[in-house]
Design an enzyme around this catalytic site. Sequence first.
Site, PDB file in Angstrom:
ATOM      1  CG  HIS A  81      -2.056  -1.029   1.061  1.00  0.00           C
ATOM      2  ND1 HIS A  81      -3.207  -0.993   1.817  1.00  0.00           N
ATOM      3  CD2 HIS A  81      -2.174  -2.138   0.275  1.00  0.00           C
ATOM      4  CE1 HIS A  81      -3.987  -2.026   1.508  1.00  0.00           C
ATOM      5  NE2 HIS A  81      -3.359  -2.731   0.562  1.00  0.00           N
ATOM      6  CE1 TYR A 106     -14.353  11.470  -0.815  1.00  0.00           C
ATOM      7  CE2 TYR A 106     -12.498  12.571   0.225  1.00  0.00           C
ATOM      8  CZ  TYR A 106     -13.563  12.588  -0.651  1.00  0.00           C
ATOM      9  OH  TYR A 106     -13.858  13.740  -1.360  1.00  0.00           O
TER      10      TYR A 106
END
Length: 406
Positions: free
Chosen positions: A181, A287
């Site tokens: 990631h 988010y």
Amino acid sequence: MRPIVLAASASLLVLAAACGANGQDAAPGAPVETRPANNPDQKPAFEGQTRAPGVRTEAALSHSVVASGLVHPWGLALLPDGQWLVTEKPGRMRVVSADGRISEPITGLPAVAARGQGGLLDVILSPTFAQDRLIYWSYAEPRDGGNGTAVARGRLSDDLSKVENVQVIFHALPTYDGDKHFGSSLAFAPDGKLFITLGERSDKPMRPQAQDLGSHMGKTIRINADGSVPSDNPFVGQPGAKPEIWSLGHRNMQGIAVQPGTGAIWTVEHGTRGGDEINLDQAGKNYGWPGVAYGIEYNGSAIPEAVTAREGTEQPVYYWDPVIAPGGMTFYSGAMFPGWNGNLLVTGLGGKQLARLVLENNRVVGEERLLTDLNARIRDVAVAADGAVWVITDEEDGKLVRLAKQ
């Protein structure tokens, strides 16, 4: 130069009975996704947030493999002369001509931490490349105690053989000893500001940093082209906040695109099983990750303490359940497929596809899956000057592929 690779593979896709929007027949079709959802108990927040109606391109399309032999290519950028800059995850950048000639590696790049999902990642041109010949790239940077995503820039030599005057203009912090990631895609907004997408490094101890304004992990970043911080960034002056942060609460964004006409920033990120999402990425917005998400953990269990909606967090414009494992994306703008103008093109790694999403009023109203017969992990996508669509495939024998009207 490496040997020329012949464009030996071609496939004809005859896609009839167009439906959808943007100049096509408005009749909706069945969703292209027919597999059961990983989390059937979760419901979308609004109609069309997932499994939008299927659309099909009326024209006959064909794809050709222009070059092969690229080792896990990651990023793709079009040069003014019609050649392509292509990054290879192990740490090489090459020039590939429109007829498939692959150069030797460009020299002058800094070392990369090429392990797991790390390595050399995205590459883009400066908005003023014609004057300054600057290119920008993101990569996993080796550091004492671990690694982290970094962004560098340098001048591409006139003969395309090296980068000069290299400057590292951004270091994602904190440093972490992991291999997942990293993000990370790059895009310039119309005002010349550089956007960088970052992952939260995956491991469960790192996940909460996606909500921590003192960390770059799981954030969209906005900086000036020289690496300095714009004074109008949303968290400038907030105690304890990294001033480069544009938005927060992301998992692993590997695609970003600037919407033509509006300048709006759109991002796409890898979720867990059933949680890939596209976001209209706005200043200062949250988010949700890891507390707000669609999908389930890879092991099949529920995401700990997560819900699909919470006050103060943004809903994705679209999500996939099951996932497509999205890579890069771009807005289509070109003369070859006028009915596609304004559509989002999103690559699928696990899904082995190129998704075309028809947008109306910032909602997805149609989805088509292209290049499925290529049967390859599609990593990045770009549009050439003639409107043809080019993609790269993430494989040991990676390919550069052109999709065009037959």
